[in-house]
Motif scaffolding. Structure first.
Motif, PDB file in Angstrom:
ATOM      1  N   VAL A  18       0.836  -1.192   0.000  1.00  0.00           N
ATOM      2  CA  VAL A  18       0.000   0.000   0.000  1.00  0.00           C
ATOM      3  C   VAL A  18       0.876   1.248   0.000  1.00  0.00           C
ATOM      4  N   TYR A  19       0.469   2.248  -0.782  1.00  0.00           N
ATOM      5  CA  TYR A  19       1.200   3.510  -0.797  1.00  0.00           C
ATOM      6  C   TYR A  19       0.224   4.665  -1.027  1.00  0.00           C
ATOM      7  N   ALA A  20       0.676   5.877  -0.727  1.00  0.00           N
ATOM      8  CA  ALA A  20      -0.148   7.071  -0.900  1.00  0.00           C
ATOM      9  C   ALA A  20      -0.355   7.354  -2.385  1.00  0.00           C
ATOM     10  N   ALA A  21      -1.607   7.435  -2.809  1.00  0.00           N
ATOM     11  CA  ALA A  21      -1.926   7.559  -4.233  1.00  0.00           C
ATOM     12  C   ALA A  21      -1.315   8.801  -4.867  1.00  0.00           C
ATOM     13  N   SER A  54       1.569  10.095  -4.297  1.00  0.00           N
ATOM     14  CA  SER A  54       3.032  10.097  -4.279  1.00  0.00           C
ATOM     15  C   SER A  54       3.601   9.255  -5.414  1.00  0.00           C
ATOM     16  N   GLY A  55       4.179   9.928  -6.392  1.00  0.00           N
ATOM     17  CA  GLY A  55       4.839   9.216  -7.479  1.00  0.00           C
ATOM     18  C   GLY A  55       6.053   8.444  -6.996  1.00  0.00           C
ATOM     19  N   GLU A  56       6.766   8.991  -6.020  1.00  0.00           N
ATOM     20  CA  GLU A  56       7.942   8.314  -5.472  1.00  0.00           C
ATOM     21  C   GLU A  56       7.549   6.998  -4.809  1.00  0.00           C
ATOM     22  N   GLN A  57       6.486   7.038  -4.004  1.00  0.00           N
ATOM     23  CA  GLN A  57       6.065   5.817  -3.324  1.00  0.00           C
ATOM     24  C   GLN A  57       5.585   4.772  -4.332  1.00  0.00           C
ATOM     25  N   GLN A  58       4.949   5.218  -5.396  1.00  0.00           N
ATOM     26  CA  GLN A  58       4.522   4.286  -6.444  1.00  0.00           C
ATOM     27  C   GLN A  58       5.736   3.593  -7.071  1.00  0.00           C
ATOM     28  N   GLN A  59       6.771   4.359  -7.381  1.00  0.00           N
ATOM     29  CA  GLN A  59       7.982   3.778  -7.952  1.00  0.00           C
ATOM     30  C   GLN A  59       8.608   2.759  -7.007  1.00  0.00           C
TER      31      GLN A  59
END
Length: 556
Positions: free
Chosen positions: A406-409, A411-416
Motif C-alpha cells: 500500500v502507498y499514498a496515491a 506520491s509518485g515516489e512511493q509508487q515507484q
C-alpha cells in the motif's frame, strides 16, 4: 558523569553566548540567528497594520516571493495538525521563546538540535534537569504594544493543556501534565517543574514554547469560548520574527520583518510574500517566469523538470526524512520473522536510491535516522541478497504469499518504490501488488492497523531516539506494524527518566539490536531535501523538523 551533567552542559545559553555563535556562523558563510517567529495584527482576509516603530530591523532588506501549495487551514497553532503549510507559517509568525542553533552536515547548514538558543527568552536553564527557569527579555512586546510577560507564557500553556492537543501531548513526554507545574515567579520569570528530569526537555520546549498575546486573546474570549478558539482560528497571532501585514484567504499572505525583534537575531529579508498556488504546474510556471523566488511543495519530478532553466537553481541538503516499509507483524504472512527477514534481504535498496531519487538519498542502516544521536548501522544488518532471502523463505516452509504493498496515491515516489519492491519480492515467491490509497482511505486503514505491507514517509520533529521510539511501543498510535516487544518497551520506558548520555546510548543500542532481529519495519532511504529557487536566493538553512525558517533567507 552525573545523570544531569549532560543537561547542564547543553542548557540554553545567554544572549551574549548566542550572539557569539551567530557571529561564528556568519563568518562560516551562512546567514544565521537563534530563533524565528513573527507577528500579526488585524483580521485574516484584509490588510492588517502592524504596530511598533515601523522601521526595518537592522540588516533586513528586500522582498522574497514564495509560492506555497495551500493556505493555512487555521491560524490557531494549538489545534492545527497535519497541515504542513500552516505549521511552517506559524514557525515564522508566532513568538517562539527558544529555537535551535545551526551546524554543518556534509558541508551544508542544518539546524542544530544540540544547541538551543534563546529568542524572546533571555535564558532557559536548569540545574537538575527537572526544574527549568525561563527568563524573558526586558522590554519585549507584542505588536499590539502589550508587553510580553510571564503571564502571557502561563496563559498560553494553560490554554495548551486545556486544548489537550499538540503541546499537551508532547509535554507529557517530559513530565509536564498539569498547568500547576508552570508557575509565574515575577513579570519576567516562569518555572516549569517537570515530574522527572528528561533529556528531551530542551528540544520539546523548542517546538512548544510559543506564546499568545493573552490580553488580546482575552478580549475575544467568551463564556462559551474562554480560550478564544473561534477568533484565533481566523486571525494570525502576533509577536515573532515576522508580522502578518496582510492575509487574503486562499490567495496570499504578506509578512513584514518585526521591527521590535532584536537586530542581531532578526530576519535578513524585510518582506516575505507567500502566494498560494495549489496546482504544481502553476507553481512551477510562477518560478519559471520569475514571478516567485522559491517554490515550496513541488514533487521531485516537477523539480527535475526545472533543471537547466536559466536563472534557477536547486538547493539540496541532508534530511532526516525517513522512507520506510512497515509490515503488520500481527497477521499472516508477516507474523513470521523469517518472512520479514527474507523481505529485508530482497529489497533492492540501491535501485531505490538510484532510480527513484537519482542518487539524491542516503541509505539508513537502522530505523534510527542517520545523523540522529545514537544511530548505529548494526540496527539493520541487511543488504540485497536474493539467495539468502530464498533460503529464509525455505526455512519458513515456502509459504504461498499473496499480499499488497500500500502507498499514498498522490506520491509518485512511493509508487515507484512499490513497483521496485513488488518486482523484487516476486523473485523470492511473494506476490505483492502495488496498491494506491487516497489520503482518507489510507488514514482509515492506518488507524485500523490492518495494512499488511506499506510505504511510509516521516520526519521527526525531535532529533532524539526516545521521541522516535515512543511511536514504536506496544499500542502506540503510529505503530502501524502492531509491533510489541517487552525489551523495547522496557528500554523506552527507562529512557524517559535517563539523562546520562552513555546510559541513553546503551538503551538505543539495545533497541536497535532488537529491531535488527524482529524487523517490523524496513528502512529504505533518507532522501535529500531539494528546493527549487531563483539564483538570487541565499542563506537557506535546512530545518530538522521540515518547517522552513524564513529568517535566514536573503535575496541579492
Amino acid at each position: 558523569m552525573s545523570s544531569h551533567s549532560s543537561l547542564r552542559s547543553r542548557r540554553v545559553r545567554t544572549r551574549a553566548a548566542g550572539a557569539a555563535v551567530i557571529a561564528a556562523l556568519l563568518l562560516g558563510g551562512c546567514a544565521a540567528g537563534s530563533n524565528q517567529s513573527s507577528t500579526t495584527s488585524g483580521t485574516a482576509g484584509s490588510a492588517a497594520g502592524t504596530s511598533g516603530s515601523g522601521s526595518a530591523p537592522a540588516g533586513a532588506s528586500g522582498e522574497l516571493r514564495i509560492a506555497i501549495p495551500a493556505y493555512p487551514g487555521s491560524w490557531d497553532q494549538d489545534f492545527v495538525a497535519f497541515d504542513p503549510v500552516a505549521l511552517a507559517v506559524f514557525k515564522n509568525v508566532y513568538p517562539y521563546l527558544v529555537d535551535y542553533g545551526v551546524t554543518q552536515v556534509d558541508g551544508k547548514p542544518v539546524m542544530d538540535t544540540a544547541t538551543i538558543l534563546p529568542a524572546w527568552a533571555e535564558s532557559f536553564t536548569s540545574t537538575d534537569g527537572a526544574l527549568w527557569t525561563l527568563k524573558l527579555r526586558e522590554g519585549a512586546k507584542f505588536p499590539s504594544g502589550n508587553p510580553i510577560t510571564a503571564e502571557d507564557v502561563k496563559w498560553s500553556k494553560d490554554r495548551a493543556f486545556a486544548a489537550k492537543a499538540n503541546v499537551a501531548g508532547v509535554y507529557s513526554l517530559i513530565g509536564l501534565t498539569d498547568p500547576s507545574q508552570i508557575t509565574v515567579v515575577d513579570d519576567r520569570t516562569v518555572t516549569f517543574q517537570q515530574a522527572f528530569p528528561s533529556a528531551l526537555s530542551e528540544q520539546i520546549q523548542a517546538i512548544s514554547l510559543f506564546i499568545y498575546d493573552s490580553k488580546k486573546m482575552k478580549e475575544h474570549a467568551t463564556d462559551a469560548d474562554p480560550w478564544a478558539k473561534e477568533w484565533a482560528a481566523q486571525n494570525p497571532s502576533d509577536g515573532g520574527l515576522y508580522n502578518v501585514s496582510a492575509a487574503t484567504p486562499g490567495q496570499e499572505i504578506v509578512l513584514t520583518a518585526n521591527p521590535d525583534y532584536p537586530a542581531e537575531d532578526g530576519p535578513k529579508t524585510q518582506t516575505i510574500r507567500l502566494t498560494v498556488a495549489s496546482d504544481p504546474a502553476a507553481e512551477s510556471l510562477l518560478l519559471r517566469n520569475g514571478d516567485v523566488d522559491i517554490a515550496l511543495g513541488l514533487g521531485r519530478q516537477e523539480i527535475a523538470d526545472l533543471s537547466g532553466v536559466n536563472g534557477l537553481t536547486t538547493i539540496t541538503s541532508p534530511s532526516n526524512e525517513m522512507i520506510s516499509m512497515p509490515m503488520n507483524v500481527a497477521a499472516a504472512p508477516f507474523d513470521n520473522p523469517q518472512v520479514r527477514q527474507a523481505v529485508a534481504l530482497a529489497v533492492p535498496y540501491d535501485s531505490i536510491i538510484s532510480s527513484v531519487y537519482n542518487g539524491g538519498a542516503r541509505r539508513p542502516k537502522s530505523i534510527v535516522p542517520i545523523d540522529m544521536p545514537g544511530y548505529s548501522e548494526a540496527g539493520f544488518p541487511y543488504d540485497t541478497d536474493l539467495d539468502k532471502a530464498k533460503a529464509l523463505m525455505a526455512q519458513a516452509g515456502n509459504p504461498a504469499i499473496t499480499t499488497q504493498i500500500v502507498y499514498a496515491a498522490e506520491s509518485g515516489e512511493q509508487q515507484q518504490i512499490a513497483v521496485l519492491v513488488s518486482d523484487a519480492l516476486a523473485k523470492i515467491g511473494i506476490t505483492a501488488t502495488p496498491t494506491p490509497l487516497d489520503a482518507a482511505t489510507l488514514g482509515q486503514r492506518r488507524a485500523a492497523k490492518d495494512i499488511p505491507l506499506q510505504i511510509t514517509s516521516g520526519q521527526q520533529w525531535v532529533n532524539d531516539v526516545e521521541y522516535l521510539m515512543n511511536g514504536w511501543t506496544t499500542g502506540a498510535y503510529l505503530n502501524w506494524s502492531n509491533y510489541s516487544n517487552p525489551t523495547v518497551d522496557a528500554a523506552v520506558e527507562k529512557s524517559h527518566t535517563t539523562t546520562d548520555s552513555a546510559e541513553r546510548t546503551a538503551l538505543w543500542t539495545q533497541i536497535q539490536q532488537q529491531f535488527a532481529t524482529d524487523v517490523p519495519v524496513i528502512p529504505l532511504a533518507q532522501p535529500d531535501f531539494v528546493l527549487p529557487v531563483a539564483d538570487s536566493v541565499g542563506g537557506y538553512v535546512q530545518p530538522v523538523d521540515g518547517l522552513i525558517r524564513l529568517r535566514y533567507l536573503t535575496k541579492g
